[in-house]
Design a protein around this motif. Structure first.
Motif, mmCIF file in Angstrom:
data_model
loop_
_atom_site.group_PDB
_atom_site.id
_atom_site.type_symbol
_atom_site.label_atom_id
_atom_site.label_comp_id
_atom_site.label_asym_id
_atom_site.label_seq_id
_atom_site.Cartn_x
_atom_site.Cartn_y
_atom_site.Cartn_z
ATOM 1 N N VAL A 81 0.836 -1.197 0.000
ATOM 2 C CA VAL A 81 0.000 0.000 0.000
ATOM 3 C C VAL A 81 0.870 1.246 0.000
ATOM 4 C CG1 VAL A 81 -1.674 1.331 1.324
ATOM 5 C CG2 VAL A 81 -1.944 -1.145 1.090
ATOM 6 N N HIS A 82 1.922 1.249 0.822
ATOM 7 C CA HIS A 82 2.808 2.414 0.929
ATOM 8 C C HIS A 82 3.514 2.677 -0.405
ATOM 9 C CE1 HIS A 82 6.599 4.488 1.923
ATOM 10 N NE2 HIS A 82 5.834 5.157 2.809
ATOM 11 N N ASP A 83 3.999 1.567 -1.026
ATOM 12 C CA ASP A 83 4.702 1.732 -2.292
ATOM 13 C C ASP A 83 3.784 2.276 -3.373
ATOM 14 O OD1 ASP A 83 6.962 0.806 -1.085
ATOM 15 O OD2 ASP A 83 6.791 -1.243 -1.875
ATOM 16 N N TYR A 84 2.540 1.779 -3.369
ATOM 17 C CA TYR A 84 1.615 2.211 -4.416
ATOM 18 C C TYR A 84 1.251 3.688 -4.250
ATOM 19 C CZ TYR A 84 -2.636 2.701 -7.168
ATOM 20 O OH TYR A 84 -3.583 3.144 -8.057
ATOM 21 N N LEU A 85 0.982 4.119 -3.053
ATOM 22 C CA LEU A 85 0.528 5.483 -2.822
ATOM 23 C C LEU A 85 1.668 6.498 -2.901
ATOM 24 C CD1 LEU A 85 -2.031 5.004 0.106
ATOM 25 C CD2 LEU A 85 -2.508 5.329 -2.331
ATOM 26 N N THR A 86 2.913 6.028 -2.751
ATOM 27 C CA THR A 86 4.054 6.966 -2.771
ATOM 28 C C THR A 86 4.900 6.853 -4.028
ATOM 29 O OG1 THR A 86 5.393 5.358 -1.536
ATOM 30 C CG2 THR A 86 4.166 6.998 -0.259
ATOM 31 N N SER A 87 4.569 5.902 -4.941
ATOM 32 C CA SER A 87 5.378 5.723 -6.158
ATOM 33 C C SER A 87 5.262 6.961 -7.036
ATOM 34 C CB SER A 87 4.926 4.472 -6.906
ATOM 35 O OG SER A 87 3.574 4.614 -7.308
ATOM 36 N N THR A 88 6.403 7.285 -7.731
ATOM 37 C CA THR A 88 6.439 8.502 -8.570
ATOM 38 C C THR A 88 6.540 8.184 -10.046
ATOM 39 O OG1 THR A 88 8.826 8.597 -8.260
ATOM 40 C CG2 THR A 88 7.453 9.867 -6.732
ATOM 41 N N THR A 89 6.964 6.963 -10.394
ATOM 42 C CA THR A 89 7.093 6.590 -11.809
ATOM 43 C C THR A 89 5.990 5.636 -12.168
ATOM 44 O OG1 THR A 89 8.550 4.742 -11.294
ATOM 45 C CG2 THR A 89 9.586 6.895 -11.654
ATOM 46 N N SER A 90 5.643 5.605 -13.422
ATOM 47 C CA SER A 90 4.551 4.744 -13.881
ATOM 48 C C SER A 90 4.910 3.278 -13.763
ATOM 49 C CB SER A 90 4.185 5.091 -15.335
ATOM 50 O OG SER A 90 5.322 4.931 -16.181
ATOM 51 N N GLY A 91 6.216 2.933 -13.984
ATOM 52 C CA GLY A 91 6.626 1.527 -13.870
ATOM 53 C C GLY A 91 6.483 1.033 -12.460
ATOM 54 N N ASP A 92 6.986 1.833 -11.524
ATOM 55 C CA ASP A 92 6.852 1.434 -10.108
ATOM 56 C C ASP A 92 5.395 1.370 -9.709
ATOM 57 O OD1 ASP A 92 9.572 1.337 -9.939
ATOM 58 O OD2 ASP A 92 9.761 3.358 -9.059
ATOM 59 N N SER A 93 4.625 2.300 -10.214
ATOM 60 C CA SER A 93 3.201 2.329 -9.858
ATOM 61 C C SER A 93 2.491 1.094 -10.366
ATOM 62 C CB SER A 93 2.556 3.598 -10.430
ATOM 63 O OG SER A 93 1.179 3.612 -10.156
ATOM 64 N N TYR A 94 2.831 0.651 -11.581
ATOM 65 C CA TYR A 94 2.158 -0.545 -12.117
ATOM 66 C C TYR A 94 2.539 -1.786 -11.332
ATOM 67 C CZ TYR A 94 0.745 -4.225 -15.305
ATOM 68 O OH TYR A 94 0.184 -5.360 -15.832
ATOM 69 N N THR A 95 3.837 -1.906 -11.036
ATOM 70 C CA THR A 95 4.293 -3.080 -10.277
ATOM 71 C C THR A 95 3.643 -3.137 -8.896
ATOM 72 O OG1 THR A 95 6.418 -2.982 -11.413
ATOM 73 C CG2 THR A 95 6.318 -4.256 -9.354
ATOM 74 N N GLN A 98 -0.063 -4.184 -9.125
ATOM 75 C CA GLN A 98 -0.308 -5.614 -9.251
ATOM 76 C C GLN A 98 -0.124 -6.333 -7.909
ATOM 77 O OE1 GLN A 98 -1.519 -7.254 -11.806
ATOM 78 N NE2 GLN A 98 -1.676 -5.364 -13.014
ATOM 79 N N SER A 99 0.951 -5.968 -7.182
ATOM 80 C CA SER A 99 1.181 -6.587 -5.867
ATOM 81 C C SER A 99 0.042 -6.263 -4.889
ATOM 82 C CB SER A 99 2.508 -6.096 -5.281
ATOM 83 O OG SER A 99 3.577 -6.437 -6.120
ATOM 84 N N LEU A 100 -0.415 -5.010 -4.971
ATOM 85 C CA LEU A 100 -1.500 -4.590 -4.078
ATOM 86 C C LEU A 100 -2.790 -5.330 -4.415
ATOM 87 C CD1 LEU A 100 -2.530 -2.756 -1.839
ATOM 88 C CD2 LEU A 100 -2.891 -0.955 -3.544
ATOM 89 N N ARG A 101 -3.072 -5.522 -5.708
ATOM 90 C CA ARG A 101 -4.284 -6.276 -6.108
ATOM 91 C C ARG A 101 -4.240 -7.703 -5.567
ATOM 92 N NH1 ARG A 101 -9.060 -4.945 -8.697
ATOM 93 N NH2 ARG A 101 -8.879 -6.958 -9.761
ATOM 94 N N ASP A 102 -3.084 -8.308 -5.674
ATOM 95 C CA ASP A 102 -2.944 -9.681 -5.159
ATOM 96 C C ASP A 102 -3.180 -9.710 -3.634
ATOM 97 O OD1 ASP A 102 -2.404 -10.495 -7.700
ATOM 98 O OD2 ASP A 102 -0.202 -10.457 -7.421
ATOM 99 N N GLN A 103 -2.612 -8.720 -2.936
ATOM 100 C CA GLN A 103 -2.782 -8.674 -1.473
ATOM 101 C C GLN A 103 -4.248 -8.475 -1.093
ATOM 102 O OE1 GLN A 103 -0.525 -5.611 0.485
ATOM 103 N NE2 GLN A 103 -1.184 -6.236 2.540
ATOM 104 N N LEU A 104 -4.940 -7.581 -1.818
ATOM 105 C CA LEU A 104 -6.360 -7.341 -1.525
ATOM 106 C C LEU A 104 -7.199 -8.578 -1.802
ATOM 107 C CD1 LEU A 104 -6.881 -3.706 -2.905
ATOM 108 C CD2 LEU A 104 -6.311 -4.435 -0.589
#
Length: 604
Positions: A81-95, A98-104
């Motif tokens: 969750v932290h990585d998704y909400l604080t990511s600044t690049t589109s690549g990091d945001s996509y990765t 996907q991890s966040l979707r799996d966790q949810l």
């Protein structure tokens, strides 16, 4: 002379009617009583069922929401969750997406009632398993203060299901701890959650569940919820809801929600009415069978007795022709053995008149002997209770009054003496304390005339004690003993205290007779206590027959021993006399009697 009690003559036909009326009244009372008892039992059962069911439901709901809170905090402060909400690049945001979707998805599998888990960032980043951003955006914008714990945001339609939306704020895990990142939403299918809990308990009364948060209905009937709002508006009054439902109210502590559990009384009342109806039908059927059987048995009996009475009246009038002709009592199909026995006995009575006369004569002779023995027993009883010295002294005092021509005192003393003797030989075995004290006061009046101001008398009785039942003539011998052996021997003016009171802890009446006379030495007191204990043992061994040892000093202790013996015979060995005395100080005698109260003509 005692008035003879009037005998009320009632015919057997009236007896029959009285029996029917009494049976009908008893039937009605039993029916009403049984219905009332069942009604109370049913209400108690409903309340117990409601308490048990409510506690189980509250426990289950509390555990469920506690687990949802733990799931929410685990997700909200996870690295994904932290990585998704604080990511600044589109690549990091996509990765991280996907991890966040799996966790949810994995978190939703922890409970079958979680419909959706959504993440809404403060920069409008949004992740959801099945819901649209429109479902959550308005809720997120309505929050003015983001510093809150796990809380409810209301109801929303998520994935075709009515869901209870729970939320917590998300803050940065690194650096500035007050850096607000967004909100986590947990959508719970509250209908399935509560419906499954209702069905799993299999409650026969079909409970109603109302689940609310502040002024918002989360689950349940809107009409019942509005009634609950009206009921909780001060001042609280009984409403139609109270009369229709049994209600339990609980607070779910971790989310501050209110849970109401209601059971409809009408279901139980319907069962009660059905059972009452069946009971009434059974009672009516039973009554009809009873009346029919009673009439079948009673009617021939009444008719036969009327015939027999007619024959007896004819013979009593002197007409013996019916006897020579013979007579037969016609009873019908159902005959009574007793009627035939009466008929034969009546015939034998006429034939054996002379024999019966002799038997009657013998019976009267035996009755006279029994009466004579009873009279002798009464005299012996009187002698054992009234000291002959008292009679001698009283008569001597009357002679002295007669010599002085004091007619008034002679009359009062003679009347008092007459009352004492009449009281001691006639009447019931037990009397109210008040009646016993009237005789004691007559006795003391005579003694006061004799001793003058040698001693003073004080009375101390509680109002309730005066109507307690005690054996006849148990106080006078103790009072006489106090005067003769205590006060008379003292050279100083004395005091005699007589009182009684109830001991509520042990349930007995205590009567005390205290004098401040010469008292007894410790040796004499101990000796007298041993004699009382010895007479108690003799009573039990001789089946209640009281015996005094040949060497017993009768002049000193016969009155006390007689009273003690009677108490043991009446009430057992736990009710012996209690003695306390000190030489030169005085003597106290206590009589204990089991608590019996006279109510009307009955002893209770």
């Amino acid at each position: 002379m005692k008035k003879e009690k009037k005998t009320i003559l009632i015919s057997l036909s009236k007896h029959f009617k009285i029996v029917i009326i009494l049976f009908s009244i008893c039937t009605i009372i039993i029916s009403l009583y049984s219905t009332l008892r069942y009604f109370k039992f049913q209400n108690a059962y409903i309340e117990k069922s409601l308490d048990y069911y409510s506690n189980q439901l509250v426990k289950s709901v509390t555990e469920a929401y506690t687990s949802y809170e733990n799931i929410s905090y685990n997700i909200a402060y996870s690295k994904n969750v932290h990585d998704y909400l604080t990511s600044t690049t589109s690549g990091d945001s996509y990765t991280s997406y996907q991890s966040l979707r799996d966790q949810l998805s994995n978190a939703r599998m922890l409970s079958p009632y979680i419909v959706d888990i959504a993440l809404y960032g403060n920069d409008r980043r949004f992740v959801s398993l099945c819901g649209a951003i429109e479902n959550y955006e308005d809720m997120a914008k309505s929050i003015s203060d983001t510093h809150f714990s796990f809380r409810s945001l209301g109801i929303a339609q998520i994935n075709m299901a009515k869901c209870h939306i729970m939320s917590i704020p998300i803050y940065s895990l690194e650096g500035n701890q007050d850096n607000y990142l967004g909100l986590l939403f947990l959508s719970i299918d509250v209908n399935s959650l509560l419906d499954n809990n209702i069905n799993s308990n299999n409650n026969q009364y079909n409970p109603q569940i109302i689940f609310t948060h502040e002024d918002q209905l989360i689950y349940g009937s809107k009409s019942i919820y509005h009634s609950l709002e009206t009921k909780n508006t001060p001042p609280k009054k009984e409403t139609s809801l109270d009369r229709k439902y049994v209600i339990n109210e609980y607070t779910i502590p971790n989310i501050n929600h209110t849970l109401y559990v209601l059971i409809n009384k009408s279901i139980a009342n319907k069962q009660l009415y059905e059972i009452s109806r069946q009971l009434l039908l059974y009672m009516i059927s039973l009554s009809f069978i009873f009346f029919l059987l009673l009439f079948t048995l009673y009617h021939p009996l009444i008719r036969s007795l009327n015939q027999l009475t007619s024959y007896m009246k004819t013979i009593a009038e002197g007409d013996r022709r019916i006897y020579r002709k013979g007579y037969v009592i016609k009873q019908g199909i159902i005959a009574s053995t007793e009627i035939y026995d009466i008929q034969r006995a009546f015939k034998n009575m006429i034939e054996q008149t002379e024999l019966l006369n002799r038997k009657i004569f013998d019976t009267y002779t035996r009755m006279y002997e029994l009466e004579d023995n009873a009279r002798k027993t009464e005299i012996a009883f009187l002698r054992s209770q009234i000291n002959p010295h008292f009679l001698y002294n009283t008569l001597t005092m009357i002679c002295g009054m007669a010599a002085e021509n004091d007619t008034g005192k002679i009359i009062s003393i003679t009347e008092a003496l007459s009352r004492i003797y009449r009281y001691s030989i006639k009447g019931t075995e037990k009397v109210p304390l008040k009646e016993e004290m009237e005789i004691v006061k007559n006795y003391l009046m005579i003694q006061k005339e004799r001793f003058g101001d040698r001693f003073q008398i004080e009375y101390s009785f509680s109002e309730s004690s005066l109507y307690c039942m005690i054996p006849r003539m148990i106080i006078q011998p103790i009072v006489e003993n106090a005067i003769v052996h205590g006060l008379e021997k003292s050279l100083e003016p004395g005091r005699l205290l007589i009182g009684a009171g109830l001991n509520p802890n042990y349930g007995y009446l205590a009567i005390w007779i205290y004098d401040n006379g010469v008292g007894m030495s410790s040796q004499k007191l101990e000796s007298l206590r041993e004699k009382i204990a010895s007479s108690q043992i003799n009573n039990s061994k001789n089946n209640g027959e009281y015996k005094i040892a040949k060497d017993a000093p009768i002049s000193d202790s016969i009155g006390l021993l007689n009273v003690n013996s009677r108490m043991v015979l009446y009430y057992g060995t736990n009710y012996t006399l209690l003695l306390d005395s000190e030489e030169g100080v005085g003597t106290n005698v206590q009589i204990r009697v089991p608590y019996e109260m006279m109510l009307g003509s009955k002893v209770i």
